[in-house]
Scaffold this motif. Structure first.
Motif, PDB file in Angstrom:
ATOM      1  N   ALA A  84      10.865  10.418 -12.279  1.00 46.60           N
ATOM      2  CA  ALA A  84       9.826   9.440 -11.956  1.00 46.60           C
ATOM      3  C   ALA A  84      10.439   8.071 -11.709  1.00 46.60           C
ATOM      4  N   GLY A  85       9.990   7.417 -10.656  1.00 42.85           N
ATOM      5  CA  GLY A  85      10.462   6.080 -10.342  1.00 42.85           C
ATOM      6  C   GLY A  85       9.547   5.046 -10.968  1.00 42.85           C
ATOM      7  N   PRO A  86       9.735   3.772 -10.603  1.00 49.43           N
ATOM      8  CA  PRO A  86       8.873   2.730 -11.151  1.00 49.43           C
ATOM      9  C   PRO A  86       7.456   2.883 -10.635  1.00 49.43           C
ATOM     10  N   PRO A  87       6.461   2.393 -11.366  1.00 47.56           N
ATOM     11  CA  PRO A  87       5.077   2.508 -10.899  1.00 47.56           C
ATOM     12  C   PRO A  87       4.864   1.718  -9.616  1.00 47.56           C
ATOM     13  N   ILE A  88       3.949   2.194  -8.779  1.00 52.43           N
ATOM     14  CA  ILE A  88       3.611   1.508  -7.538  1.00 52.43           C
ATOM     15  C   ILE A  88       2.241   0.871  -7.717  1.00 52.43           C
ATOM     16  N   TYR A  89       2.159  -0.439  -7.528  1.00 49.78           N
ATOM     17  CA  TYR A  89       0.903  -1.142  -7.754  1.00 49.78           C
ATOM     18  C   TYR A  89       0.104  -1.325  -6.472  1.00 49.78           C
ATOM     19  N   GLN A  90       0.784  -1.494  -5.349  1.00 51.77           N
ATOM     20  CA  GLN A  90       0.100  -1.546  -4.066  1.00 51.77           C
ATOM     21  C   GLN A  90       1.134  -1.432  -2.958  1.00 51.77           C
ATOM     22  N   PHE A  91       0.673  -1.065  -1.761  1.00 53.63           N
ATOM     23  CA  PHE A  91       1.543  -1.046  -0.594  1.00 53.63           C
ATOM     24  C   PHE A  91       1.355  -2.363   0.141  1.00 53.63           C
ATOM     25  N   VAL A  92       2.459  -2.979   0.551  1.00 54.81           N
ATOM     26  CA  VAL A  92       2.379  -4.291   1.195  1.00 54.81           C
ATOM     27  C   VAL A  92       3.040  -4.228   2.567  1.00 54.81           C
ATOM     28  N   PRO A  93       2.595  -5.075   3.507  1.00 54.54           N
ATOM     29  CA  PRO A  93       3.146  -5.039   4.863  1.00 54.54           C
ATOM     30  C   PRO A  93       4.510  -5.717   4.953  1.00 54.54           C
ATOM     31  N   LEU A  94       5.379  -5.140   5.768  1.00 51.55           N
ATOM     32  CA  LEU A  94       6.647  -5.781   6.104  1.00 51.55           C
ATOM     33  C   LEU A  94       6.401  -6.680   7.302  1.00 51.55           C
ATOM     34  N   VAL A  95       6.668  -7.973   7.159  1.00 51.26           N
ATOM     35  CA  VAL A  95       6.431  -8.922   8.248  1.00 51.26           C
ATOM     36  C   VAL A  95       7.751  -9.570   8.645  1.00 51.26           C
ATOM     37  N   ASN A  96       7.764 -10.217   9.810  1.00 50.99           N
ATOM     38  CA  ASN A  96       8.975 -10.922  10.217  1.00 50.99           C
ATOM     39  C   ASN A  96       8.911 -12.370   9.731  1.00 50.99           C
ATOM     40  N   TRP A  97       9.987 -13.106   9.955  1.00 51.39           N
ATOM     41  CA  TRP A  97      10.097 -14.446   9.369  1.00 51.39           C
ATOM     42  C   TRP A  97       9.187 -15.460  10.047  1.00 51.39           C
ATOM     43  N   VAL A  98       8.846 -15.226  11.314  1.00 47.57           N
ATOM     44  CA  VAL A  98       7.885 -16.100  11.993  1.00 47.57           C
ATOM     45  C   VAL A  98       6.485 -15.849  11.435  1.00 47.57           C
ATOM     46  N   ALA A 100       5.792 -14.753   8.498  1.00 49.80           N
ATOM     47  CA  ALA A 100       5.760 -15.299   7.136  1.00 49.80           C
ATOM     48  C   ALA A 100       5.492 -16.796   7.154  1.00 49.80           C
ATOM     49  N   GLY A 101       6.049 -17.490   8.145  1.00 49.86           N
ATOM     50  CA  GLY A 101       5.847 -18.926   8.243  1.00 49.86           C
ATOM     51  C   GLY A 101       4.416 -19.312   8.544  1.00 49.86           C
ATOM     52  N   ASN A 102       3.646 -18.358   9.081  1.00 55.00           N
ATOM     53  CA  ASN A 102       2.233 -18.609   9.411  1.00 55.00           C
ATOM     54  C   ASN A 102       1.319 -17.658   8.648  1.00 55.00           C
ATOM     55  N   TRP A 103       1.762 -17.255   7.456  1.00 53.16           N
ATOM     56  CA  TRP A 103       1.081 -16.179   6.740  1.00 53.16           C
ATOM     57  C   TRP A 103      -0.380 -16.481   6.447  1.00 53.16           C
ATOM     58  N   THR A 104      -0.701 -17.703   6.075  1.00 52.22           N
ATOM     59  CA  THR A 104      -2.088 -18.042   5.745  1.00 52.22           C
ATOM     60  C   THR A 104      -3.019 -17.763   6.917  1.00 52.22           C
ATOM     61  N   ASP A 105      -2.535 -18.023   8.134  1.00 53.22           N
ATOM     62  CA  ASP A 105      -3.369 -17.842   9.325  1.00 53.22           C
ATOM     63  C   ASP A 105      -3.438 -16.390   9.779  1.00 53.22           C
ATOM     64  N   ILE A 106      -2.314 -15.668   9.667  1.00 57.21           N
ATOM     65  CA  ILE A 106      -2.289 -14.327  10.252  1.00 57.21           C
ATOM     66  C   ILE A 106      -2.632 -13.219   9.272  1.00 57.21           C
ATOM     67  N   ALA A 107      -2.567 -13.493   7.965  1.00 55.63           N
ATOM     68  CA  ALA A 107      -2.801 -12.436   6.974  1.00 55.63           C
ATOM     69  C   ALA A 107      -4.110 -11.682   7.200  1.00 55.63           C
ATOM     70  N   PRO A 108      -5.232 -12.384   7.484  1.00 51.75           N
ATOM     71  CA  PRO A 108      -6.490 -11.643   7.683  1.00 51.75           C
ATOM     72  C   PRO A 108      -6.477 -10.751   8.922  1.00 51.75           C
ATOM     73  N   GLN A 109      -5.531 -10.993   9.844  1.00 52.16           N
ATOM     74  CA  GLN A 109      -5.501 -10.241  11.093  1.00 52.16           C
ATOM     75  C   GLN A 109      -4.546  -9.050  11.043  1.00 52.16           C
ATOM     76  N   ILE A 110      -3.761  -8.937   9.962  1.00 55.11           N
ATOM     77  CA  ILE A 110      -2.782  -7.858   9.865  1.00 55.11           C
ATOM     78  C   ILE A 110      -3.494  -6.509   9.771  1.00 55.11           C
ATOM     79  N   SER A 111      -3.121  -5.597  10.655  1.00 53.36           N
ATOM     80  CA  SER A 111      -3.660  -4.238  10.615  1.00 53.36           C
ATOM     81  C   SER A 111      -2.674  -3.351   9.874  1.00 53.36           C
ATOM     82  N   PHE A 112      -3.089  -2.820   8.731  1.00 55.46           N
ATOM     83  CA  PHE A 112      -2.190  -1.994   7.934  1.00 55.46           C
ATOM     84  C   PHE A 112      -1.817  -0.706   8.665  1.00 55.46           C
ATOM     85  N   GLU A 113      -2.665  -0.263   9.573  1.00 56.28           N
ATOM     86  CA  GLU A 113      -2.358   0.974  10.288  1.00 56.28           C
ATOM     87  C   GLU A 113      -1.251   0.778  11.311  1.00 56.28           C
TER      88      GLU A 113
END
Length: 220
Positions: A84-98, A100-113
């Motif tokens: 058994a590995g460490p517990p998983i609490y949630q899956f999170v998106p991998l984003v690029n550095w640009v 990340a710099g605009n995360w507040t604006d783009i976070a609601p638009q991220i499509s997990f699919e």
């Protein structure tokens, strides 16, 4: 062009392949039939990590494939053959550095699919995201290609914490250690080979903290 299968459609297909009713699947993982129905109709905004893992186990597929169709459909490894590995609490998106710099604006638009997801090994805020390390400024502890997990709700970083920030003259985020010396804040590069003028950058109204690094995952 064929329409990409959704999370709900993949769940429905796997459930029907295994000849399970919504009631039977719900009972196996401890949720309601209504929840299964909503997921299959793509009416849910997100799915808990533990629910996703349970669904993948019962449906004999990988959680990554079930959630966004990436990688091989596969099956989960036999539990008797793995540690058994460490517990998983949630899956999170991998984003690029640009992004990340605009995360507040783009976070609601991220499509997990449409985004590569990684399991976060620690408890974190819903908006947590992952970044892949670039460059050598944080050697030797953080190597290029490593993953860091960033909690955007932790903005009041403490001394020596690792943070992601954006400078006023850049559209890309940067990853450094926060150092507070005599009341002054600095962004510090860990690389011992960096000259002093590159190793320390004083924060003087020219920098915005985006979040604090809460976990680090090295490449195998």
């Amino acid at each position: 062009m064929n329409k990409k299968e959704t999370f709900g459609e993949r769940l429905l297909r796997k459930r029907e392949e295994l000849k399970l009713t919504q009631e039977q699947l719900a009972a196996k993982i401890g949720i309601t039939r209504v929840t299964i129905s909503k997921i299959e109709q793509d009416l849910t905004q997100s799915t808990r990590a533990d629910t996703l893992l349970s669904l993948a186990k019962v449906l004999k597929c990988t959680p990554q494939w079930l959630l966004n169709g990436s990688g091989s459909e596969g099956t989960l490894a036999n539990e008797s053959n793995v540690v058994a590995g460490p517990p998983i609490y949630q899956f999170v998106p991998l984003v690029n550095w640009v992004q990340a710099g605009n995360w507040t604006d783009i976070a609601p638009q991220i499509s997990f699919e449409d985004t590569e997801l990684f399991p976060c090994p620690v408890k974190s805020a819903p908006g947590t995201f992952a970044l892949r390390i670039q460059g050598d400024s944080m050697l030797p502890r953080f190597e290029e290609g490593d993953l860091i997990f960033v909690d955007p709700e932790k903005l009041d970083a403490e001394n020596n914490k690792y943070i992601v920030a954006i400078l006023e003259d850049s559209n890309e985020a940067t990853f450094k250690q926060l150092q507070i010396i005599d009341g002054h804040k600095y962004l510090k590069a860990l690389n011992p080979d960096y000259p002093p003028e590159l190793k320390f950058l004083k924060i003087n109204g020219n920098c915005k903290i985006i979040g604090t690094v809460i976990a680090h995952m090295k490449q195998v």
